[in-house]
Structures are given as C-alpha cells and as structure tokens.
Design a protein around this motif. Structure first.
Motif, PDB file in Angstrom:
ATOM      1  N   ASP A  82       9.198  -6.841 -10.903  1.00 41.17           N
ATOM      2  CA  ASP A  82       7.806  -6.480 -11.207  1.00 41.17           C
ATOM      3  C   ASP A  82       7.006  -6.264  -9.931  1.00 41.17           C
ATOM      4  N   LEU A  83       7.204  -7.155  -8.965  1.00 43.06           N
ATOM      5  CA  LEU A  83       6.459  -7.045  -7.710  1.00 43.06           C
ATOM      6  C   LEU A  83       6.847  -5.784  -6.962  1.00 43.06           C
ATOM      7  N   TYR A  84       8.145  -5.506  -6.903  1.00 44.45           N
ATOM      8  CA  TYR A  84       8.582  -4.292  -6.202  1.00 44.45           C
ATOM      9  C   TYR A  84       8.073  -3.043  -6.920  1.00 44.45           C
ATOM     10  N   THR A  85       8.103  -3.059  -8.254  1.00 46.21           N
ATOM     11  CA  THR A  85       7.641  -1.902  -9.016  1.00 46.21           C
ATOM     12  C   THR A  85       6.170  -1.613  -8.730  1.00 46.21           C
ATOM     13  N   ALA A  86       5.359  -2.681  -8.666  1.00 48.08           N
ATOM     14  CA  ALA A  86       3.936  -2.490  -8.368  1.00 48.08           C
ATOM     15  C   ALA A  86       3.753  -1.915  -6.968  1.00 48.08           C
ATOM     16  N   ALA A  87       4.487  -2.479  -5.982  1.00 48.86           N
ATOM     17  CA  ALA A  87       4.391  -1.963  -4.609  1.00 48.86           C
ATOM     18  C   ALA A  87       4.894  -0.520  -4.552  1.00 48.86           C
ATOM     19  N   HIS A  88       5.954  -0.228  -5.297  1.00 48.80           N
ATOM     20  CA  HIS A  88       6.506   1.127  -5.341  1.00 48.80           C
ATOM     21  C   HIS A  88       5.469   2.107  -5.895  1.00 48.80           C
ATOM     22  N   ASN A  89       4.803   1.718  -7.002  1.00 46.23           N
ATOM     23  CA  ASN A  89       3.844   2.626  -7.650  1.00 46.23           C
ATOM     24  C   ASN A  89       2.618   2.896  -6.779  1.00 46.23           C
ATOM     25  N   TRP A  90       2.195   1.887  -6.021  1.00 44.13           N
ATOM     26  CA  TRP A  90       0.979   2.052  -5.206  1.00 44.13           C
ATOM     27  C   TRP A  90       1.254   2.648  -3.837  1.00 44.13           C
ATOM     28  N   LEU A  91       2.448   2.392  -3.282  1.00 44.44           N
ATOM     29  CA  LEU A  91       2.740   2.842  -1.919  1.00 44.44           C
ATOM     30  C   LEU A  91       3.754   3.982  -1.860  1.00 44.44           C
ATOM     31  N   GLY A  92       4.492   4.187  -2.959  1.00 41.93           N
ATOM     32  CA  GLY A  92       5.642   5.087  -2.916  1.00 41.93           C
ATOM     33  C   GLY A  92       5.343   6.517  -2.536  1.00 41.93           C
ATOM     34  N   ARG A  93       4.160   7.022  -2.859  1.00 39.16           N
ATOM     35  CA  ARG A  93       3.882   8.437  -2.594  1.00 39.16           C
ATOM     36  C   ARG A  93       3.546   8.705  -1.125  1.00 39.16           C
ATOM     37  N   PHE A  94       3.317   7.662  -0.335  1.00 42.98           N
ATOM     38  CA  PHE A  94       3.062   7.852   1.087  1.00 42.98           C
ATOM     39  C   PHE A  94       4.390   7.928   1.831  1.00 42.98           C
ATOM     40  N   ARG A  95       4.422   8.708   2.898  1.00 40.43           N
ATOM     41  CA  ARG A  95       5.660   8.822   3.670  1.00 40.43           C
ATOM     42  C   ARG A  95       6.021   7.453   4.260  1.00 40.43           C
ATOM     43  N   GLY A  96       7.236   7.033   4.016  1.00 40.21           N
ATOM     44  CA  GLY A  96       7.670   5.691   4.428  1.00 40.21           C
ATOM     45  C   GLY A  96       7.219   4.611   3.465  1.00 40.21           C
ATOM     46  N   GLY A  97       6.578   5.015   2.372  1.00 34.76           N
ATOM     47  CA  GLY A  97       6.015   4.043   1.441  1.00 34.76           C
ATOM     48  C   GLY A  97       7.052   3.204   0.726  1.00 34.76           C
ATOM     49  N   LEU A  98       8.224   3.777   0.429  1.00 35.52           N
ATOM     50  CA  LEU A  98       9.246   3.003  -0.271  1.00 35.52           C
ATOM     51  C   LEU A  98       9.788   1.887   0.620  1.00 35.52           C
ATOM     52  N   ALA A  99       9.930   2.155   1.920  1.00 39.51           N
ATOM     53  CA  ALA A  99      10.354   1.098   2.853  1.00 39.51           C
ATOM     54  C   ALA A  99       9.279   0.027   2.951  1.00 39.51           C
ATOM     55  N   SER A 100       8.004   0.437   2.974  1.00 38.68           N
ATOM     56  CA  SER A 100       6.898  -0.528   3.005  1.00 38.68           C
ATOM     57  C   SER A 100       6.871  -1.347   1.726  1.00 38.68           C
ATOM     58  N   ALA A 101       7.155  -0.695   0.591  1.00 40.12           N
ATOM     59  CA  ALA A 101       7.194  -1.408  -0.688  1.00 40.12           C
ATOM     60  C   ALA A 101       8.305  -2.453  -0.687  1.00 40.12           C
TER      61      ALA A 101
END
Length: 434
Positions: A82-101
């Motif tokens: 759940d935590l990763y999914t939330a971070a993925h949804n909020w940060l994923g569209r930024f370049r490098g966002g999935l690594a940050s998530a």
C-alpha cells in the motif's frame, strides 16, 4: 602471558573464526569463554551461564521479537505494498520517480520492520518489476532498492539501535528518537542522489509512468495512511511519554495483527510463516547478543580498553578526532564484516574510549549506524546487494555495485552534516517527555 597479549590473540582468533564463516554469536562465545578461562579459570563457566541467562530474561529485549513480528505482519497484510503504491501514484510520473518511490517505500516499511534486509527484500519484490517495466537502468533500479533498504537500521524501530542500546546501556527510546530526523534527512538525500543521476544521464530513467487520476491517488494515500497511522502512534507515543519503547512494540504488533485479520490475511499458512520467520530472526539476534556480552566480559578482564583510553589521552586527541577515526574504521570494516558483527565487536572497545572524551553516545550511535549502512552496500560483502541480487538474478553484481555509489556518497554526506549539526540527531531525544 600478559593481559594485552591475551586481548590481541582474542581479537585475532575472533577475526579468523569470522573469516571461516563461523556464526558471529558462536565465535564470540567461544573466544570470550576461552579468554576468560586463560585469565581467571574459575570465572569462565559462571560468566558464560550468567550472561546467557541475563540476556535471555532481559525485559527490554522483548522489543526485538515484537517489532520483527510487526514487520512480518505488515508484509503479509499488504501494508508495505500500500505504501509503495501510494508513493508510486504520487511520484511515478516524474523522471526517476519510481526509484524515489522505492526509497520512500523502504523508509516507510523500515518504520515497521526495523530490518534493512526485510526492507530491501520486501520493497525489491514490489518495486523492481515496475522500474524494469518502464525501462529504468538496472544499476539505478537495484541501487535505489539496496540503499533504501539500509534505512531499516536507522529509522525507528531499528534492530541496530536496540543492539547498540543493550551494549552501551543507553535508552532505547532516546536512540529511536535520535534516528527519526537523520532517517528522514537520509531519505531526502537518496532522492536527491536519484535526481542528480537522472539529471546527468536521462537514459537511466527514460520512461515516465502513466499518469494516475486524482481519485486513485487519494484512495491509495488513504490505504497507506493505515500504515502511517501505526508508525505515528508508536513513535509519537514514545516521544510523548505515553508508553515505553517495549510497550510501543507491543501496541504496534497488536494493531498490525488486527489490520491483518480485518483484511482476511490471517490464514494458517500465512501465520505459520510469519511466526516462523519471527522466531528465526529473533533467535539469530539473541545468539549474537549472548556472544557479545561474553566477549565484552572478556574484554573487561583484559583491561585493554583502559590501555587504549590512556594512549588516546596521551596523544591529545579530541573527541571529534576519535569519533572520525572510529567512523572511518567502521566504513572500512563494513566492506568485509556483517554490520551486526562489526557493532558487537567494536562497541565494547569503543565506548570506554569515547565516554571519557565527553562524546555523546546517543549521537555516536546514530553516526555508527549510518556507517553500518554504508557497509551494507559496500563491496565485497554488501549484504543488501546480495539480497537484491537474489531478486534480480539476471543483473550482474558489478552493475548493482556501480548503482549504489551515488547513495554511498549520500550517506557520507549525512555523516558530515550530522557531525557539523549534532542537533539533527539530538533535538528529539533531548526534548522527549521523560
């Protein structure tokens, strides 16, 4: 044979036993008991029995199985996803966002599990397939997971802080509070490191995740708030004096069990795996502590710490000089020894040298744990790197190790910043209730 020679032989023998892969706890137990027997034969077996019984019946140590249980339940219940999914949804569209998530997910899961290995393994299984699906470079993807996992021994509840507190007789609660701000700062440094890597070479994160509609973002954040709420309750309760660190562990484990049950995840097979994993992890830590205290007693009999302390004083070194020297030693040793092994080996020798110099052992504990984190991703041992390798079997070890260097330097920067501004680590423990 004089006591200094016996101490030197003890350390050499211990290092040889560790080199041939003898379990850390067993190696320290054998060397410690043999060393005490050489100095005072009649005290060897009584010391062995006393230390094992004392640690096995220690009330503060119940915090270890409780927090390990909480982390295992979080994995089974889906709280970590759940935590990763939330971070993925909020940060994923930024370049490098999935690594940050992935880093944010590791930080959050660390606040439930207290284990760097569990954080790297759990988040690696969740986040690595996503990063590879969107074309992330293998080095950046695996490096962010390996480095993010190390936050498990810095962000409370931290098994590293528990072991350090038991060895130094410091407050577990104060050490937990001391790790909060440095843990958040290091998480931010990791995200900055990802941004710098992607800025220098955009091809390492070429694709952006699909944009998620606003409603789905808030729904995912709501599901993640359950895990965040448990974290805030346990850590905030310790800070506010509502309950002790051990009580916080019990409350956190109970709440996580309730969430697991409400989500219908308390199956017989799942619970068997959860409790088996908890018992195995707890047994490993207890064995290490049994050996550590026997070895600590041996070190005390040799008076080697007094000799070293007198030498340091004669050289005119300040507390800062000695702290830096020990941190460098930790970073180097971390390239060859397991983090817990290095902690239990060094603290019985380090503490008697630092305390007369006026070094705050809470502050040093935070710095030492960050140095241990550096060891967890440093070649040639790099335990977290091997954990990630087990998940990404087709990625060469050299690629993973190259991917961790930006995060290694981020840790080094965190140490420098905390040395320059100690209040980053000391503000919360110095202002906590009781």
């Amino acid at each position: 044979m004089d006591l200094t020679t016996i101490a030197a032989l003890g350390f050499i023998t211990l290092l040889l036993l560790l080199y041939i892969r003898t379990p850390v706890g067993i190696a320290m137990m054998v060397v410690g008991t043999a060393g005490i027997w050489l100095i005072r034969p009649q005290a060897a077996l009584p010391s062995l029995a006393r230390e094992i019984f004392s640690e096995a019946t220690s009330y503060p140590l119940t915090i270890i199985p409780l927090f390990v249980l909480m982390g295992n339940l979080a994995g089974v219940s889906g709280l970590s996803r759940d935590l990763y999914t939330a971070a993925h949804n909020w940060l994923g569209r930024f370049r490098g966002g999935l690594a940050s998530a992935a880093v944010v997910g590791c930080a959050g899961f660390s606040a439930l599990s207290g284990s760097s290995l569990a954080s790297a393994m759990t988040m690696g299984r969740v986040s690595l397939p996503e990063m590879r699906r969107f074309g992330y470079h293998d080095g950046l993807a695996t490096g962010s997971i390996a480095a993010g996992g190390t936050l498990g021994i810095l962000i409370p509840p931290s098994a590293g802080f528990v072991v350090y507190a038991i060895l130094t007789e410091e407050s577990i609660g104060r050490l937990f509070m001391a790790g909060v701000l440095p843990g958040l700062m290091l998480t931010l440094f990791f995200i900055i490191a990802i941004w710098i890597v992607v800025r220098m070479d955009p091809s390492k994160a070429p694709s952006l995740s699909e944009d998620v509609d606003r409603r789905e973002k808030w729904v995912s954040l709501g599901r993640a708030s359950v895990m965040v709420g448990i974290i805030l309750l346990t850590v905030g309760g310790i800070y506010g004096g509502a309950f002790s660190a051990v009580e916080a562990a019990g409350i956190g484990a109970a709440l996580t069990l309730v969430v697991t049950a409400l989500r219908g995840k308390c199956t017989l097979q799942a619970m068997n795996e959860v409790f088996s994993s908890t018992l195995r992890a707890t047994g490993s830590v207890y064995l290490i502590l049994f050996g550590a205290f026997i070895f600590k007693t041996f070190v005390g009999f040799t008076s080697i710490t007094f000799v070293l302390s007198s030498w340091v004083e004669a050289q005119g070194f300040t507390g800062l000089h000695v702290v830096i020297a020990f941190l460098v030693m930790f970073i180097i040793l971390g390239m060859f020894l397991d983090g817990f092994a290095m902690l239990v080996l060094s603290i019985p020798v380090v503490q008697p040298i630092l305390e007369p110099l006026g070094v705050d052992m809470i502050l040093f504990g935070v710095l030492a744990v960050i140095a241990l984190e550096m060891g967890l991703i440093s070649p040639p041992v790099g335990v977290n790197v091997f954990i990630v390798k087990g998940i990404a079997r087709d990625v060469p070890m050299a690629t993973i190790f190259r991917g961790i260097w930006p995060f290694w330097f981020a840790m080094l920067m965190a140490i420098v910043v905390i040395l320059a501004v100690p209040d980053i680590a000391l503000m919360l423990p110095n202002t906590m209730f009781n």
